[in-house]
Write an enzyme that holds these catalytic residues in place. Structure first.
Site, mmCIF file in Angstrom:
data_model
loop_
_atom_site.group_PDB
_atom_site.id
_atom_site.type_symbol
_atom_site.label_atom_id
_atom_site.label_comp_id
_atom_site.label_asym_id
_atom_site.label_seq_id
_atom_site.Cartn_x
_atom_site.Cartn_y
_atom_site.Cartn_z
ATOM 1 N N ALA A 66 -10.183 -39.021 2.710
ATOM 2 C CA ALA A 66 -11.630 -38.992 2.930
ATOM 3 C C ALA A 66 -11.931 -37.749 3.759
ATOM 4 O O ALA A 66 -11.063 -37.261 4.493
ATOM 5 C CB ALA A 66 -12.059 -40.241 3.678
ATOM 6 N N GLY A 112 -7.574 -41.690 1.695
ATOM 7 C CA GLY A 112 -8.454 -42.058 0.579
ATOM 8 C C GLY A 112 -7.957 -41.531 -0.761
ATOM 9 O O GLY A 112 -8.294 -42.088 -1.811
ATOM 10 N N GLU A 115 -5.458 -44.023 -1.813
ATOM 11 C CA GLU A 115 -6.227 -45.231 -2.145
ATOM 12 C C GLU A 115 -6.913 -45.081 -3.509
ATOM 13 O O GLU A 115 -6.992 -46.028 -4.282
ATOM 14 C CB GLU A 115 -7.257 -45.510 -1.034
ATOM 15 C CG GLU A 115 -6.577 -45.963 0.248
ATOM 16 C CD GLU A 115 -7.529 -46.073 1.416
ATOM 17 O OE1 GLU A 115 -8.169 -45.050 1.757
ATOM 18 O OE2 GLU A 115 -7.649 -47.169 1.995
ATOM 19 N N GLU A 135 -3.897 -42.623 8.269
ATOM 20 C CA GLU A 135 -5.102 -42.922 9.063
ATOM 21 C C GLU A 135 -4.813 -43.263 10.520
ATOM 22 O O GLU A 135 -5.591 -42.901 11.405
ATOM 23 C CB GLU A 135 -5.891 -44.078 8.415
ATOM 24 C CG GLU A 135 -6.677 -43.674 7.176
ATOM 25 C CD GLU A 135 -5.874 -43.759 5.881
ATOM 26 O OE1 GLU A 135 -4.636 -43.860 5.947
ATOM 27 O OE2 GLU A 135 -6.495 -43.707 4.802
HETATM 28 N N1 COA Z 1 -10.905 -33.993 5.306
HETATM 29 C C1 COA Z 1 -11.554 -32.830 5.469
HETATM 30 N N2 COA Z 1 -10.980 -31.636 5.296
HETATM 31 C C2 COA Z 1 -9.688 -31.611 4.928
HETATM 32 C C3 COA Z 1 -8.950 -32.783 4.727
HETATM 33 C C4 COA Z 1 -9.610 -34.016 4.935
HETATM 34 N N3 COA Z 1 -9.000 -35.195 4.748
HETATM 35 N N4 COA Z 1 -7.682 -32.446 4.394
HETATM 36 C C5 COA Z 1 -7.649 -31.104 4.361
HETATM 37 N N5 COA Z 1 -8.855 -30.601 4.686
HETATM 38 C C6 COA Z 1 -9.251 -29.184 4.763
HETATM 39 C C7 COA Z 1 -8.746 -28.538 6.048
HETATM 40 O O1 COA Z 1 -9.609 -28.826 7.117
HETATM 41 C C8 COA Z 1 -8.755 -27.080 5.652
HETATM 42 O O2 COA Z 1 -10.095 -26.619 5.674
HETATM 43 P P1 COA Z 1 -10.431 -25.183 6.357
HETATM 44 O O3 COA Z 1 -9.654 -24.194 5.546
HETATM 45 O O4 COA Z 1 -11.906 -25.050 6.189
HETATM 46 O O5 COA Z 1 -9.958 -25.266 7.755
HETATM 47 C C9 COA Z 1 -8.342 -27.121 4.189
HETATM 48 O O6 COA Z 1 -8.623 -28.450 3.738
HETATM 49 C C10 COA Z 1 -6.872 -26.849 3.949
HETATM 50 O O7 COA Z 1 -6.124 -27.753 4.718
HETATM 51 P P2 COA Z 1 -4.987 -27.316 5.773
HETATM 52 O O8 COA Z 1 -4.839 -28.395 6.788
HETATM 53 O O9 COA Z 1 -5.248 -25.943 6.288
HETATM 54 O O10 COA Z 1 -3.717 -27.275 4.802
HETATM 55 P P3 COA Z 1 -2.204 -27.460 5.222
HETATM 56 O O11 COA Z 1 -1.410 -27.061 4.038
HETATM 57 O O12 COA Z 1 -1.925 -26.790 6.502
HETATM 58 O O13 COA Z 1 -2.014 -29.035 5.464
HETATM 59 C C11 COA Z 1 -2.340 -31.373 4.952
HETATM 60 C C12 COA Z 1 -2.167 -29.943 4.412
HETATM 61 C C13 COA Z 1 -2.648 -32.280 3.785
HETATM 62 C C14 COA Z 1 -1.024 -31.817 5.620
HETATM 63 C C15 COA Z 1 -3.480 -31.393 5.985
HETATM 64 O O14 COA Z 1 -4.612 -30.786 5.413
HETATM 65 C C16 COA Z 1 -3.877 -32.754 6.465
HETATM 66 O O15 COA Z 1 -3.156 -33.368 7.246
HETATM 67 N N6 COA Z 1 -5.053 -33.268 6.000
HETATM 68 C C17 COA Z 1 -5.599 -34.512 6.459
HETATM 69 C C18 COA Z 1 -4.871 -35.671 5.829
HETATM 70 C C19 COA Z 1 -5.435 -36.982 6.334
HETATM 71 O O16 COA Z 1 -5.313 -37.321 7.487
HETATM 72 N N7 COA Z 1 -6.051 -37.739 5.437
HETATM 73 C C20 COA Z 1 -6.588 -39.016 5.727
HETATM 74 C C21 COA Z 1 -8.009 -38.927 6.078
HETATM 75 S S1 COA Z 1 -8.659 -40.524 6.453
#
Ligand code: COA
Length: 260
Positions: A66, A112, A115, A135
């Protein structure tokens, strides 16, 4: 229909919906959920759509969860509404769709995103995919059905381990645990999903719909799945598909199903 955050194309009866926010790793914001609701609702009544594939744009992510930026300042009531609306608009809609839906997991499927894949009927992942429910690392729990559907798919022990550690698992582990049906290379992912979709399309659509309703009944509180199966089985005998399927078998030819 034009969308901002998704792409939708239908070819040979297969509607491919691609979540298209690669810069945000296809994170599910409200607009995307609304557009997915529209595309899926249209697919239900569109006779040219026989099966649906759901995937993410780019090489890196199916859906990374999400959109955290949208709910970071929410109150208790807003949090509850976010979860409840998501269930209705997308996750329950997907699970109860009577056309087959296959998740093509092409990279990260987190929160999400996992999910969403779990609400689909079948999951195929590319060998680079990583799956998890992170989460609790944000101080929240899965709110789009993850606590329930992950438990249904992999059992309580593994579900609690994944949810409580917030760890990601590999596609190999996901296959071993029963979370996904198949692994492919990234190049072959949509090919494999289309193969499965095409096989299902060659069967009776009305029987497929009955099968989905019957299997889903197993997970509905207060519903006896065996009774639902008996009802659905009986209903098949009134369909043109049943007449066609049995006649084609006896005439030693391929059936031409209409879904009626
Ligand atoms: N919500 C909003 N933005 C998200 C996102 C999310 N769930 N997951 C990734 N993004 C965005 C990042 O903020 C970043 O945006 P920016 O370039 O404007 O800063 C972009 O997507 C790229 O992500 P980034 O974190 O730089 O990539 P990465 O390769 O370093 O890491 C992940 C990849 C998937 C490990 C990391 O993005 C992450 O942990 N995301 C969140 C996962 C999460 O907790 N999901 C559950 C949400 S309830």
């Amino acid at each position: 229909m034009t969308y901002e955050n998704i792409l939708a194309t239908t070819e040979n009866g297969v509607l491919t919906i691609t979540i298209n926010r690669p810069d945000k790793l296809n994170a599910l914001n409200k607009k995307t959920i609304g557009e997915l609701n529209t595309a899926l609702s249209l697919a239900v009544t569109d006779d040219s759509v026989k099966a649906i594939l759901l995937t993410g744009a780019g090489q890196k992510a199916f859906v990374a969860g999400a959109d955290i930026s949208e709910f970071a300042n929410y109150s208790v009531e807003q949090g509850k509404a976010l979860s409840a609306d998501g269930h209705i608009q997308l996750f329950d809609l997907l699970q109860n769709l009577t056309k087959p839906v296959i998740a093509a997991i092409n990279g990260f499927a987190l929160g999400g995103g996992l999910e969403l894949a779990m609400a689909c009927h079948i999951r195929v992942a590319s060998d680079n995919a990583k799956m998890g429910l992170p989460e609790v690392s944000l101080g929240v729990i899965p709110g789009y059905g993850g606590t329930q559907r992950l438990t249904q798919l992999v059992g309580k022990g593994k579900a609690l381990e994944m949810i409580m550690t917030a760890d990601m698992i590999t596609a190999d582990d996901a296959l071993n645990w029963g979370l996904i049906n198949h692994i492919t290379t990234q190049e072959n992912l949509l090919v494999k999903c289309n193969e499965i979709a095409n096989k299902i399309i060659s069967r009776s659509p009305s029987a497929i719909a009955s099968a989905i309703r019957s299997v889903n009944a197993n997970f509905k509180d207060g519903v006896n799945g065996f009774e639902v199966e008996i009802e659905e089985f009986g209903k098949c005998f009134a369909t043109e598909d049943f007449k066609e399927g049995t006649t084609a078998f006896l005439e030693k030819r391929k059936p031409a199903f209409t879904g009626k």
